[in-house]
Design a protein around this motif. Structure first.
Motif, PDB file in Angstrom:
ATOM      1  N   SER A   1     -24.923  10.396  -6.790  1.00  0.00           N
ATOM      2  CA  SER A   1     -25.379   9.575  -7.898  1.00  0.00           C
ATOM      3  C   SER A   1     -25.332  10.353  -9.213  1.00  0.00           C
ATOM      4  N   GLU A   2     -25.776  11.603  -9.176  1.00  0.00           N
ATOM      5  CA  GLU A   2     -25.749  12.439 -10.381  1.00  0.00           C
ATOM      6  C   GLU A   2     -24.309  12.687 -10.836  1.00  0.00           C
ATOM      7  N   GLU A   3     -23.399  12.874  -9.889  1.00  0.00           N
ATOM      8  CA  GLU A   3     -21.982  13.080 -10.227  1.00  0.00           C
ATOM      9  C   GLU A   3     -21.414  11.844 -10.922  1.00  0.00           C
ATOM     10  N   ILE A   4     -21.754  10.685 -10.424  1.00  0.00           N
ATOM     11  CA  ILE A   4     -21.284   9.434 -11.024  1.00  0.00           C
ATOM     12  C   ILE A   4     -21.829   9.299 -12.446  1.00  0.00           C
ATOM     13  N   ARG A   5     -23.110   9.602 -12.630  1.00  0.00           N
ATOM     14  CA  ARG A   5     -23.702   9.523 -13.971  1.00  0.00           C
ATOM     15  C   ARG A   5     -23.038  10.522 -14.919  1.00  0.00           C
ATOM     16  N   GLU A   6     -22.781  11.741 -14.447  1.00  0.00           N
ATOM     17  CA  GLU A   6     -22.155  12.765 -15.297  1.00  0.00           C
ATOM     18  C   GLU A   6     -20.741  12.359 -15.702  1.00  0.00           C
ATOM     19  N   GLU A   7     -20.003  11.752 -14.769  1.00  0.00           N
ATOM     20  CA  GLU A   7     -18.660  11.272 -15.118  1.00  0.00           C
ATOM     21  C   GLU A   7     -18.736  10.218 -16.217  1.00  0.00           C
ATOM     22  N   GLY A   8     -19.710   9.339 -16.121  1.00  0.00           N
ATOM     23  CA  GLY A   8     -19.898   8.311 -17.145  1.00  0.00           C
ATOM     24  C   GLY A   8     -20.270   8.908 -18.489  1.00  0.00           C
ATOM     25  N   ARG A   9     -21.148   9.910 -18.461  1.00  0.00           N
ATOM     26  CA  ARG A   9     -21.530  10.580 -19.714  1.00  0.00           C
ATOM     27  C   ARG A   9     -20.331  11.290 -20.336  1.00  0.00           C
ATOM     28  N   ALA A  10     -19.526  11.967 -19.515  1.00  0.00           N
ATOM     29  CA  ALA A  10     -18.346  12.678 -20.026  1.00  0.00           C
ATOM     30  C   ALA A  10     -17.355  11.693 -20.635  1.00  0.00           C
ATOM     31  N   GLN A  11     -17.170  10.572 -19.971  1.00  0.00           N
ATOM     32  CA  GLN A  11     -16.260   9.557 -20.503  1.00  0.00           C
ATOM     33  C   GLN A  11     -16.789   9.012 -21.824  1.00  0.00           C
ATOM     34  N   GLY A  12     -18.067   8.778 -21.895  1.00  0.00           N
ATOM     35  CA  GLY A  12     -18.675   8.282 -23.136  1.00  0.00           C
ATOM     36  C   GLY A  12     -18.532   9.274 -24.278  1.00  0.00           C
ATOM     37  N   ARG A  13     -18.717  10.569 -23.977  1.00  0.00           N
ATOM     38  CA  ARG A  13     -18.554  11.593 -25.015  1.00  0.00           C
ATOM     39  C   ARG A  13     -17.108  11.635 -25.508  1.00  0.00           C
ATOM     40  N   ALA A  14     -16.145  11.542 -24.602  1.00  0.00           N
ATOM     41  CA  ALA A  14     -14.730  11.567 -24.990  1.00  0.00           C
ATOM     42  C   ALA A  14     -14.403  10.355 -25.862  1.00  0.00           C
ATOM     43  N   GLN A  15     -14.917   9.198 -25.491  1.00  0.00           N
ATOM     44  CA  GLN A  15     -14.668   8.002 -26.294  1.00  0.00           C
ATOM     45  C   GLN A  15     -15.323   8.130 -27.668  1.00  0.00           C
ATOM     46  N   GLY A  16     -16.501   8.732 -27.712  1.00  0.00           N
ATOM     47  CA  GLY A  16     -17.172   8.956 -28.994  1.00  0.00           C
ATOM     48  C   GLY A  16     -16.381   9.898 -29.887  1.00  0.00           C
ATOM     49  N   ARG A  17     -15.803  10.946 -29.285  1.00  0.00           N
ATOM     50  CA  ARG A  17     -14.967  11.872 -30.068  1.00  0.00           C
ATOM     51  C   ARG A  17     -13.742  11.152 -30.607  1.00  0.00           C
ATOM     52  N   ALA A  18     -13.121  10.325 -29.772  1.00  0.00           N
ATOM     53  CA  ALA A  18     -11.937   9.580 -30.216  1.00  0.00           C
ATOM     54  C   ALA A  18     -12.295   8.653 -31.371  1.00  0.00           C
ATOM     55  N   GLN A  19     -13.419   7.962 -31.265  1.00  0.00           N
ATOM     56  CA  GLN A  19     -13.846   7.059 -32.324  1.00  0.00           C
ATOM     57  C   GLN A  19     -14.129   7.822 -33.617  1.00  0.00           C
ATOM     58  N   ALA A  20     -14.799   8.945 -33.508  1.00  0.00           N
ATOM     59  CA  ALA A  20     -15.101   9.752 -34.696  1.00  0.00           C
ATOM     60  C   ALA A  20     -13.826  10.270 -35.341  1.00  0.00           C
TER      61      ALA A  20
END
Length: 89
Positions: free
Chosen positions: A12-31
């Motif tokens: 479960s923690e691995e799944i959450r971390e993957e989601g957080r990493a994806q969100g951070r990458a998308q945030g960097r792309a948007q910025a």
């Protein structure tokens, strides 16, 4: 009572971390897309609505990074995107 142990499991923690990493990458792309728009605006370089949409919807942070580097020296939007100019997607 329901078994909630999955929610604290390593999987479960691995799944959450993957989601957080994806969100951070998308945030960097948007910025980066927003930075490109600011940079081009400050330099007086016109962009099309399709280009603006491409920049604001990009979710690939490495691609956006490449565009940002190109935007520093570009005199037209075409120089940033080259053959990958927006096709309406």
């Amino acid at each position: 009572m329901a078994d909630l142990s999955f929610y604290i499991s390593p999987l479960s923690e691995e799944i959450r971390e993957e989601g957080r990493a994806q969100g951070r990458a998308q945030g960097r792309a948007q910025a980066r897309g927003e930075s490109i728009l600011i940079l081009l605006g400050a330099r007086g370089i016109d962009i099309t609505d399709a280009t603006r949409e491409k920049l604001t919807t990009c979710t690939d942070s490495e691609l956006a990074r490449t565009w940002l580097i190109r935007a520093v020296h570009a005199t037209t939007a075409e120089e940033i995107f080259g053959a990958e100019e927006p096709t309406g997607r």
